[in-house]
Motif scaffolding. Structure first.
Motif, PDB file in Angstrom:
ATOM      1  N   ARG A   1     -42.769   6.862 -23.586  1.00  0.00           N
ATOM      2  CA  ARG A   1     -41.899   7.901 -23.034  1.00  0.00           C
ATOM      3  C   ARG A   1     -41.226   7.377 -21.778  1.00  0.00           C
ATOM      4  O   ARG A   1     -41.865   6.726 -20.939  1.00  0.00           O
ATOM      5  CB  ARG A   1     -42.727   9.144 -22.675  1.00  0.00           C
ATOM      6  N   LEU A   2     -39.939   7.673 -21.656  1.00  0.00           N
ATOM      7  CA  LEU A   2     -39.158   7.274 -20.492  1.00  0.00           C
ATOM      8  C   LEU A   2     -38.538   8.498 -19.845  1.00  0.00           C
ATOM      9  O   LEU A   2     -38.137   9.441 -20.541  1.00  0.00           O
ATOM     10  CB  LEU A   2     -38.048   6.297 -20.898  1.00  0.00           C
ATOM     11  N   CYS A   3     -38.434   8.487 -18.517  1.00  0.00           N
ATOM     12  CA  CYS A   3     -37.784   9.568 -17.776  1.00  0.00           C
ATOM     13  C   CYS A   3     -36.354   9.142 -17.442  1.00  0.00           C
ATOM     14  O   CYS A   3     -36.140   8.098 -16.827  1.00  0.00           O
ATOM     15  CB  CYS A   3     -38.562   9.868 -16.496  1.00  0.00           C
ATOM     16  N   PHE A   4     -35.382   9.963 -17.837  1.00  0.00           N
ATOM     17  CA  PHE A   4     -33.987   9.632 -17.587  1.00  0.00           C
ATOM     18  C   PHE A   4     -33.396  10.404 -16.414  1.00  0.00           C
ATOM     19  O   PHE A   4     -32.193  10.272 -16.115  1.00  0.00           O
ATOM     20  CB  PHE A   4     -33.127   9.856 -18.834  1.00  0.00           C
ATOM     21  N   ALA A   5     -34.195  11.200 -15.709  1.00  0.00           N
ATOM     22  CA  ALA A   5     -33.692  12.003 -14.592  1.00  0.00           C
ATOM     23  C   ALA A   5     -33.546  11.127 -13.350  1.00  0.00           C
ATOM     24  O   ALA A   5     -34.191  11.335 -12.325  1.00  0.00           O
ATOM     25  CB  ALA A   5     -34.623  13.178 -14.319  1.00  0.00           C
ATOM     26  N   LYS A   6     -32.693  10.126 -13.483  1.00  0.00           N
ATOM     27  CA  LYS A   6     -32.538   9.121 -12.441  1.00  0.00           C
ATOM     28  C   LYS A   6     -31.057   8.853 -12.191  1.00  0.00           C
ATOM     29  O   LYS A   6     -30.204   9.105 -13.046  1.00  0.00           O
ATOM     30  CB  LYS A   6     -33.221   7.810 -12.855  1.00  0.00           C
ATOM     31  N   GLN A   7     -30.770   8.285 -11.039  1.00  0.00           N
ATOM     32  CA  GLN A   7     -29.410   7.889 -10.726  1.00  0.00           C
ATOM     33  C   GLN A   7     -28.982   6.721 -11.625  1.00  0.00           C
ATOM     34  O   GLN A   7     -29.816   5.998 -12.174  1.00  0.00           O
ATOM     35  CB  GLN A   7     -29.311   7.498  -9.256  1.00  0.00           C
ATOM     36  N   ASP A   8     -27.666   6.542 -11.732  1.00  0.00           N
ATOM     37  CA  ASP A   8     -27.144   5.514 -12.632  1.00  0.00           C
ATOM     38  C   ASP A   8     -27.722   4.137 -12.322  1.00  0.00           C
ATOM     39  O   ASP A   8     -28.071   3.385 -13.244  1.00  0.00           O
ATOM     40  CB  ASP A   8     -25.614   5.459 -12.528  1.00  0.00           C
ATOM     41  N   ALA A   9     -27.813   3.805 -11.050  1.00  0.00           N
ATOM     42  CA  ALA A   9     -28.300   2.472 -10.683  1.00  0.00           C
ATOM     43  C   ALA A   9     -29.737   2.271 -11.143  1.00  0.00           C
ATOM     44  O   ALA A   9     -30.111   1.179 -11.586  1.00  0.00           O
ATOM     45  CB  ALA A   9     -28.184   2.274  -9.172  1.00  0.00           C
ATOM     46  N   THR A  10     -30.550   3.312 -11.045  1.00  0.00           N
ATOM     47  CA  THR A  10     -31.943   3.215 -11.487  1.00  0.00           C
ATOM     48  C   THR A  10     -32.017   3.050 -12.996  1.00  0.00           C
ATOM     49  O   THR A  10     -32.788   2.236 -13.522  1.00  0.00           O
ATOM     50  CB  THR A  10     -32.731   4.464 -11.053  1.00  0.00           C
ATOM     51  N   ILE A  11     -31.203   3.834 -13.717  1.00  0.00           N
ATOM     52  CA  ILE A  11     -31.178   3.721 -15.181  1.00  0.00           C
ATOM     53  C   ILE A  11     -30.739   2.327 -15.608  1.00  0.00           C
ATOM     54  O   ILE A  11     -31.371   1.694 -16.470  1.00  0.00           O
ATOM     55  CB  ILE A  11     -30.257   4.794 -15.783  1.00  0.00           C
ATOM     56  N   ASP A  12     -29.676   1.828 -14.999  1.00  0.00           N
ATOM     57  CA  ASP A  12     -29.163   0.509 -15.384  1.00  0.00           C
ATOM     58  C   ASP A  12     -30.184  -0.585 -15.093  1.00  0.00           C
ATOM     59  O   ASP A  12     -30.371  -1.509 -15.912  1.00  0.00           O
ATOM     60  CB  ASP A  12     -27.859   0.219 -14.650  1.00  0.00           C
ATOM     61  N   ALA A  13     -30.855  -0.493 -13.949  1.00  0.00           N
ATOM     62  CA  ALA A  13     -31.884  -1.478 -13.624  1.00  0.00           C
ATOM     63  C   ALA A  13     -33.056  -1.365 -14.590  1.00  0.00           C
ATOM     64  O   ALA A  13     -33.642  -2.378 -15.004  1.00  0.00           O
ATOM     65  CB  ALA A  13     -32.353  -1.286 -12.185  1.00  0.00           C
ATOM     66  N   GLY A  14     -33.390  -0.126 -14.984  1.00  0.00           N
ATOM     67  CA  GLY A  14     -34.473   0.078 -15.936  1.00  0.00           C
ATOM     68  C   GLY A  14     -34.145  -0.496 -17.301  1.00  0.00           C
ATOM     69  O   GLY A  14     -35.001  -1.112 -17.956  1.00  0.00           O
ATOM     70  N   VAL A  15     -32.898  -0.310 -17.757  1.00  0.00           N
ATOM     71  CA  VAL A  15     -32.484  -0.863 -19.052  1.00  0.00           C
ATOM     72  C   VAL A  15     -32.551  -2.387 -19.015  1.00  0.00           C
ATOM     73  O   VAL A  15     -33.032  -3.029 -19.967  1.00  0.00           O
ATOM     74  CB  VAL A  15     -31.066  -0.378 -19.421  1.00  0.00           C
ATOM     75  N   ALA A  16     -32.074  -2.978 -17.921  1.00  0.00           N
ATOM     76  CA  ALA A  16     -32.119  -4.447 -17.811  1.00  0.00           C
ATOM     77  C   ALA A  16     -33.562  -4.949 -17.853  1.00  0.00           C
ATOM     78  O   ALA A  16     -33.868  -5.952 -18.507  1.00  0.00           O
ATOM     79  CB  ALA A  16     -31.428  -4.885 -16.525  1.00  0.00           C
ATOM     80  N   ALA A  17     -34.456  -4.229 -17.147  1.00  0.00           N
ATOM     81  CA  ALA A  17     -35.862  -4.631 -17.134  1.00  0.00           C
ATOM     82  C   ALA A  17     -36.498  -4.466 -18.512  1.00  0.00           C
ATOM     83  O   ALA A  17     -37.289  -5.312 -18.964  1.00  0.00           O
ATOM     84  CB  ALA A  17     -36.628  -3.823 -16.099  1.00  0.00           C
ATOM     85  N   LEU A  18     -36.141  -3.403 -19.208  1.00  0.00           N
ATOM     86  CA  LEU A  18     -36.703  -3.205 -20.550  1.00  0.00           C
ATOM     87  C   LEU A  18     -36.120  -4.203 -21.553  1.00  0.00           C
ATOM     88  O   LEU A  18     -36.793  -4.566 -22.532  1.00  0.00           O
ATOM     89  CB  LEU A  18     -36.422  -1.761 -21.013  1.00  0.00           C
ATOM     90  N   SER A  19     -34.913  -4.672 -21.307  1.00  0.00           N
ATOM     91  CA  SER A  19     -34.375  -5.736 -22.140  1.00  0.00           C
ATOM     92  C   SER A  19     -35.220  -6.995 -21.984  1.00  0.00           C
ATOM     93  O   SER A  19     -35.547  -7.670 -22.976  1.00  0.00           O
ATOM     94  CB  SER A  19     -32.928  -6.016 -21.749  1.00  0.00           C
ATOM     95  N   ARG A  20     -35.607  -7.288 -20.744  1.00  0.00           N
ATOM     96  CA  ARG A  20     -36.478  -8.451 -20.512  1.00  0.00           C
ATOM     97  C   ARG A  20     -37.829  -8.235 -21.175  1.00  0.00           C
ATOM     98  O   ARG A  20     -38.395  -9.157 -21.783  1.00  0.00           O
ATOM     99  CB  ARG A  20     -36.666  -8.675 -19.015  1.00  0.00           C
ATOM    100  N   ALA A  21     -38.348  -7.008 -21.073  1.00  0.00           N
ATOM    101  CA  ALA A  21     -39.659  -6.725 -21.674  1.00  0.00           C
ATOM    102  C   ALA A  21     -39.606  -6.904 -23.177  1.00  0.00           C
ATOM    103  O   ALA A  21     -40.569  -7.414 -23.789  1.00  0.00           O
ATOM    104  CB  ALA A  21     -40.081  -5.292 -21.322  1.00  0.00           C
TER     105      ALA A  21
END
Length: 384
Positions: free
Chosen positions: A359-379
């Protein structure tokens, strides 16, 4: 020592959030927003703190707040409520605890639909009850009336219904609610309705409180949350709504849990509810945009994203994403090696828990979401 707590692990939310903070990781795990609250409410809370009472509020809550909640539900759902049907609590989890302590006797069984918010089972057991799980299955997560009926025994006392549903983001439809109501009426059961996400609706859908269905007003204890309505989760202002006799019973349990909540925060919530509903649609639009941003980014990265119609959450199917690790192993890898915290879904069930979902929480600012997507791409690359 109480064996219930002696053997209990730390909440998965606390565990992942503490680990994220310790590692300086992006936190897409615990469900709190970093945008969306009303500045006018902060000003009202500050004013009430400086100029209002800072002593104990009435245990059942400030009259102005109880009346505001009753009027609010009257406007939105056509319910005819009075302040006597309300009890203000320190967050919705305390409302759920008070409802269970008030209605469950030792040995009573309580039906919980899993995956479920992780507080339900410990609170049922603290009240002396026995948990009976009914499994909701992905990707639809639908309530099956036959499965619900099969879980009822002569000892069944209550059903916990979480709608909209955490962790799946599902908004149950009218037929599913009717199935819950039919089972409750047929077996004279209480429904403890955790409806805290009732306004976080993302696709123009409409929420139906189960208490408004035929035969349900007298047997429903609704638990609501100002924290979710106003994106002020740290305020921990919630309430329960029930028929007067049930509300009074739950209020007796509440008085020996927290007794009362901060009066300035109660006053500010009353102000927010009375001020009008112009904040609702902009809030929904912003959360929907954040969901779409996270879902699109994950999909482009190769993740299989499940639909989410409500709450702050969406789920990802690891197996369908080509990841062979289970949810706990992937969550550990994502945190330790990619710097992003996610929530494994297996702690949300005890019987045959799903081990291929996060489960992921999307109630975040754009910068947080984008950084999270990049990190999950690495994962994902690391997990391949």
């Amino acid at each position: 020592m109480n064996p219930l707590y002696e053997s209990m692990a730390t909440s998965v939310f606390e565990r992942m959030s503490l680990a994220a903070a310790a590692r300086g990781a992006i936190n897409l795990g615990q469900g709190f927003p970093d945008f969306g609250w009303e500045p006018a409410m902060l000003a009202e809370a500050a004013l009430a703190l400086a100029e209002g009472s800072n002593q104990y509020a009435p245990s059942r809550g400030l009259p102005v707040l109880r009346e505001a909640v009753a009027a609010h539900y009257g406007r939105h759902f056509g319910q005819t409520l009075t302040a006597d049907q309300l009890c203000v609590t320190s967050g919705a989890t305390e409302a759920i605890a008070a409802a269970l302590l008030a209605t469950v006797s030792p040995g009573d069984e309580v039906i919980v639909m899993t995956p479920a918010y992780d507080a339900y089972a410990p609170l049922v057991r603290r009240a002396g009850g026995v948990v009976r799980e009914v499994t909701l299955r992905p990707p639809g997560w639908r309530i099956d009336r036959d499965a619900l009926q099969a879980a009822v025994t002569p000892r069944t006392r209550a059903i916990i219904l979480n709608n909209p549903h955490n962790p799946t983001g599902r908004l149950f439809d009218r037929d599913e609610l009717a199935a819950v109501a039919a089972v409750a009426v047929a077996h004279d059961l209480i429904v403890i309705a955790d409806e805290v996400w009732e306004y976080v609706l993302l696709d123009g859908q409409r929420f139906t409180p189960i208490a408004t269905l035929p035969g349900m007003a007298a047997r429903t204890i609704k638990c609501g949350s100002a924290g979710k309505i106003f994106s002020l989760t740290g305020w921990k202002i919630g309430w329960l709504v029930a028929a007067p006799e049930l509300a009074a019973l739950a209020a007796r349990a509440h008085q020996f849990l927290t007794f009362a909540s901060a009066p300035n925060l109660q006053a500010a919530v009353a102000y927010g509810l009375n001020e009008g509903d112009g904040w609702l649609d902009p809030m929904r639009v912003r959360f929907a945009r954040a969901r779409n941003r996270l879902a699109a980014g994950l999909t482009e990265t190769g993740y299989a994203v499940l639909p989410s119609a409500s709450t702050y959450f969406l789920c990802v199917d690891l197996a369908a994403s080509g990841i062979v690790l289970d949810d706990e192993a992937f969550a550990a890898l994502a945190l330790d090696q990619a710097g992003v915290a996610v929530i494994p879904l297996s702690p949300f069930a005890e019987v045959a828990p799903p081990r291929h979902l996060i489960r992921l929480c999307f109630a975040k600012q754009d910068a947080t979401i984008d950084a999270g997507v990049a990190a999950l791409s690495r994962a994902r690359e690391l997990a391949a």
